[in-house]
Design an enzyme around this catalytic site. Structure first.
Site, PDB file in Angstrom:
ATOM      1  N   ASN A 210      -5.754  -8.887  -8.543  1.00 13.76           N
ATOM      2  CA  ASN A 210      -5.884  -9.646  -7.296  1.00 13.76           C
ATOM      3  C   ASN A 210      -7.213 -10.391  -7.158  1.00 13.76           C
ATOM      4  OD1 ASN A 210      -6.421  -6.720  -7.071  1.00 13.76           O
ATOM      5  ND2 ASN A 210      -7.334  -7.302  -5.116  1.00 13.76           N
TER       6      ASN A 210
ATOM      7  N   SER B 259       5.780  -8.127   0.971  1.00 13.16           N
ATOM      8  CA  SER B 259       6.369  -9.291   1.633  1.00 13.16           C
ATOM      9  C   SER B 259       5.368 -10.370   2.031  1.00 13.16           C
ATOM     10  CB  SER B 259       7.129  -8.793   2.870  1.00 13.16           C
ATOM     11  OG  SER B 259       7.293  -9.780   3.836  1.00 13.16           O
ATOM     12  N   HIS B 260       4.204  -9.949   2.569  1.00 12.76           N
ATOM     13  CA  HIS B 260       3.336 -10.965   3.170  1.00 12.76           C
ATOM     14  C   HIS B 260       2.603 -11.817   2.154  1.00 12.76           C
ATOM     15  CE1 HIS B 260      -0.785  -8.958   3.040  1.00 12.76           C
ATOM     16  NE2 HIS B 260      -0.003  -7.979   2.667  1.00 12.76           N
TER      17      HIS B 260
ATOM     18  N   CYS C  71     -11.142  -5.461  -0.106  1.00 18.10           N
ATOM     19  CA  CYS C  71     -10.389  -4.267  -0.479  1.00 18.10           C
ATOM     20  C   CYS C  71     -11.200  -3.346  -1.371  1.00 18.10           C
ATOM     21  CB  CYS C  71      -9.093  -4.652  -1.179  1.00 18.10           C
ATOM     22  SG  CYS C  71      -7.948  -5.520  -0.106  1.00 18.10           S
TER      23      CYS C  71
ATOM     24  N   THR D 211       0.833  -1.206   0.000  1.00 15.64           N
ATOM     25  CA  THR D 211       0.000   0.000   0.000  1.00 15.64           C
ATOM     26  C   THR D 211       0.865   1.252   0.000  1.00 15.64           C
ATOM     27  OG1 THR D 211      -1.800  -1.136   1.120  1.00 15.64           O
ATOM     28  CG2 THR D 211      -1.751   1.269   1.342  1.00 15.64           C
TER      29      THR D 211
ATOM     30  N   THR E  75      13.134   5.325  10.542  1.00 18.97           N
ATOM     31  CA  THR E  75      14.139   4.293  10.839  1.00 18.97           C
ATOM     32  C   THR E  75      13.746   3.005  10.130  1.00 18.97           C
ATOM     33  OG1 THR E  75      14.588   5.317  12.957  1.00 18.97           O
ATOM     34  CG2 THR E  75      15.248   3.011  12.715  1.00 18.97           C
TER      35      THR E  75
ATOM     36  N   GLN F 262       0.670  -8.993  -6.631  1.00 16.64           N
ATOM     37  CA  GLN F 262       0.150 -10.353  -6.832  1.00 16.64           C
ATOM     38  C   GLN F 262       0.964 -11.133  -7.877  1.00 16.64           C
ATOM     39  OE1 GLN F 262      -1.894 -11.866  -4.970  1.00 16.64           O
ATOM     40  NE2 GLN F 262      -2.972 -10.237  -3.899  1.00 16.64           N
TER      41      GLN F 262
HETATM   42  N1  PMP Z   1      -1.881  -4.338  -4.516  1.00 17.37           N
HETATM   43  C1  PMP Z   1      -2.503  -5.518  -4.682  1.00 17.37           C
HETATM   44  C2  PMP Z   1      -2.801  -5.974  -6.069  1.00 17.37           C
HETATM   45  C3  PMP Z   1      -2.833  -6.295  -3.589  1.00 17.37           C
HETATM   46  O1  PMP Z   1      -3.450  -7.463  -3.753  1.00 17.37           O
HETATM   47  C4  PMP Z   1      -2.519  -5.819  -2.284  1.00 17.37           C
HETATM   48  C5  PMP Z   1      -2.863  -6.630  -1.046  1.00 17.37           C
HETATM   49  N2  PMP Z   1      -4.218  -6.976  -0.931  1.00 17.37           N
HETATM   50  C6  PMP Z   1      -1.880  -4.577  -2.160  1.00 17.37           C
HETATM   51  C7  PMP Z   1      -1.566  -3.874  -3.296  1.00 17.37           C
HETATM   52  C8  PMP Z   1      -1.543  -3.994  -0.806  1.00 17.37           C
HETATM   53  O2  PMP Z   1      -0.412  -4.610  -0.258  1.00 17.37           O
HETATM   54  P1  PMP Z   1      -0.157  -4.578   1.332  1.00 17.37           P
HETATM   55  O3  PMP Z   1      -1.151  -5.506   1.933  1.00 17.37           O
HETATM   56  O4  PMP Z   1       1.257  -5.055   1.477  1.00 17.37           O
HETATM   57  O5  PMP Z   1      -0.321  -3.171   1.772  1.00 17.37           O
END
Ligand code: PMP
Length: 392
Positions: free
Chosen positions: A153, A204-205, A335, A73, A245, A183
């Site tokens: 996504n 990362s996640h 989202c 994000t 930081t 994605q």
């Molecule tokens: N872009 C896309 C296409 C995503 O699927 C996501 C996560 N749902 C994000 C951006 C946002 O990433 P983060 O969860 O690391 O803020």
């Protein structure tokens, strides 16, 4: 097979135990501030530099800069707001192109820029295909930015960013291409160059790393041209592009997750693809589900996402029923950036509002199996039949 079936890997993945161990080791033993001039600072700086090198390798490039952020994000916000605000003249008539159905972390910053006076043009993506004629028609020397995701996504549609980059760079002297590859990273093969991108977002996640860590890759040309301004001001870390930081353990763990994913890219993506394709075939042959369920299949699809419309059933209901059975999927509304709470990506794909409201998303990791796919199908068939009977 574990009793839980986790088919929500596009929302987030189960972090790799090795990566979490790595995170813990760095957090515990190497807590220095990379800006400190003593030995602990030097050690933290070295670790951060090592993480950057690893992430560059995972991205398949030595060029450009990597700005670590607190997730996808933030990387998207930096790319869009940072680009739009880089030169004062951009605000006077600057045009920004994007696609219908981008993630809210792209759609909403662009909405904010539209309120500031930028002309934001949304290119249709019916059936998971970018309308290239509309894109060509919208390109002009006034374009300062194009933001296109590499993989959607909700639907898994893969977009032709390289072709978009070529067209853009031919027509627009100020045009830079930002690709949200959140994605796509470690799901489809790419480098910033093959994406045709000047900026690339990764998170990362989504690849078994910790949450709250991401990065924006930025081309050397864009840096040299002072074409990106920071959105966070402060201590001037990350070459002034992201003050604060540095999250050294997070960056190290993200980079390690990317190294591990790259190392077994072929095996992992083959497993995801196998489960996805197995489900598509099994649904078509299923006595109950072949009529109740419509897979939303883009021509070019990532291996890990499968969107299913369960006609006549609210996705929230199906999601909850599945959850009660220990099967975790998503409804695609998490989202959503609109008041209706319906997925823009699915509406842009061409689904009606009712269909969008009846669509679930399955997303896979290399840990998923076809046995889990079978268990999911059995559960879904039972839910559909039970609920249909209850209505009679
Ligand atoms: N872009 C896309 C296409 C995503 O699927 C996501 C996560 N749902 C994000 C951006 C946002 O990433 P983060 O969860 O690391 O803020």
């Amino acid at each position: 097979m574990s009793t839980e079936i986790y088919f929500d890997n596009a929302a987030t993945t189960c972090p790799s135990p090795d990566v979490i161990d790595f995170y813990a080791r760095v957090a515990r033993d190497c807590y220095g501030n990379p800006s400190s001039r003593h030995a602990r600072g030097t050690a933290a700086r070295a670790l951060l530099s090592e993480a950057r090198t690893k992430l560059f390798a995972a991205l398949g490039t030595k060029e450009g800069r990597l700005v670590f952020t607190a997730g996808g994000t933030e990387a998207n916000n930096l790319a869009l707001l940072g680009r739009a605000h880089a030169k004062e003249r951009f605000a006077r008539g600057g045009r920004i192109l994007t696609t219908a159905g981008e993630h809210s972390s792209v759609a909403l910053p662009l909405r904010a820029l539209a309120r500031e006076g930028f002309e934001v043009v949304e290119i249709p993506t019916k059936g998971g295909v970018i309308d290239m004629d509309a894109l060509r028609a919208a390109l002009s020397p006034r374009v300062v930015l194009v933001s296109v995701m590499a993989v959607n996504n909700e639907t898994g549609a893969v977009y032709p960013t390289a072709e978009i980059g070529r067209l853009l760079h031919r027509v627009c002297p100020d045009g830079v291409l930002h690709v949200d590859a959140t994605q796509a990273f470690m799901k489809i093969p790419f480098t910033p160059k093959t994406l045709g991108a000047d900026m690339v977002t990764v998170s990362s996640h989504k690849i078994e790393g910790p949450k709250g860590v991401g990065a924006l890759w930025v081309s050397d040309a864009l840096i040299k041209n002072k074409g990106l301004s920071p959105i966070l001001l402060g201590g001037g870390q990350e070459e002034g592009l992201r003050s604060g930081t540095e999250n050294v353990p997070g960056a190290c763990a993200f980079a390690e997750a990317s190294r591990l994913a790259k190392e077994s890219f072929e095996e992992r993506t083959a497993q995801m693809r196998a489960v996805r394709e197995y489900l598509v075939r099994a649904i078509a042959a299923h006595p109950v589900l072949s009529t109740a369920v419509t897979p939303n299949l883009p021509d070019a699809a990532a291996p890990h996402i499968l969107s299913l419309t369960v006609s006549g059933f609210k996705s929230e209901t199906v999601l909850n029923d599945l959850s009660g059975r220990g099967i975790y999927v998503s409804s695609g509304s998490a989202c959503a950036s609109n008041a209706r709470n319906l997925s823009e990506a699915l509406l842009a794909f061409g689904k009606t509002e009712a269909e969008t409201d009846a669509t679930i998303r399955l997303s896979f990791s290399h840990h998923n199996t076809t046995a889990e796919a079978d268990a999911f199908l059995a559960a879904l068939a039972e839910i559909v039949q039970t609920r249909a009977k209850a209505r009679k």
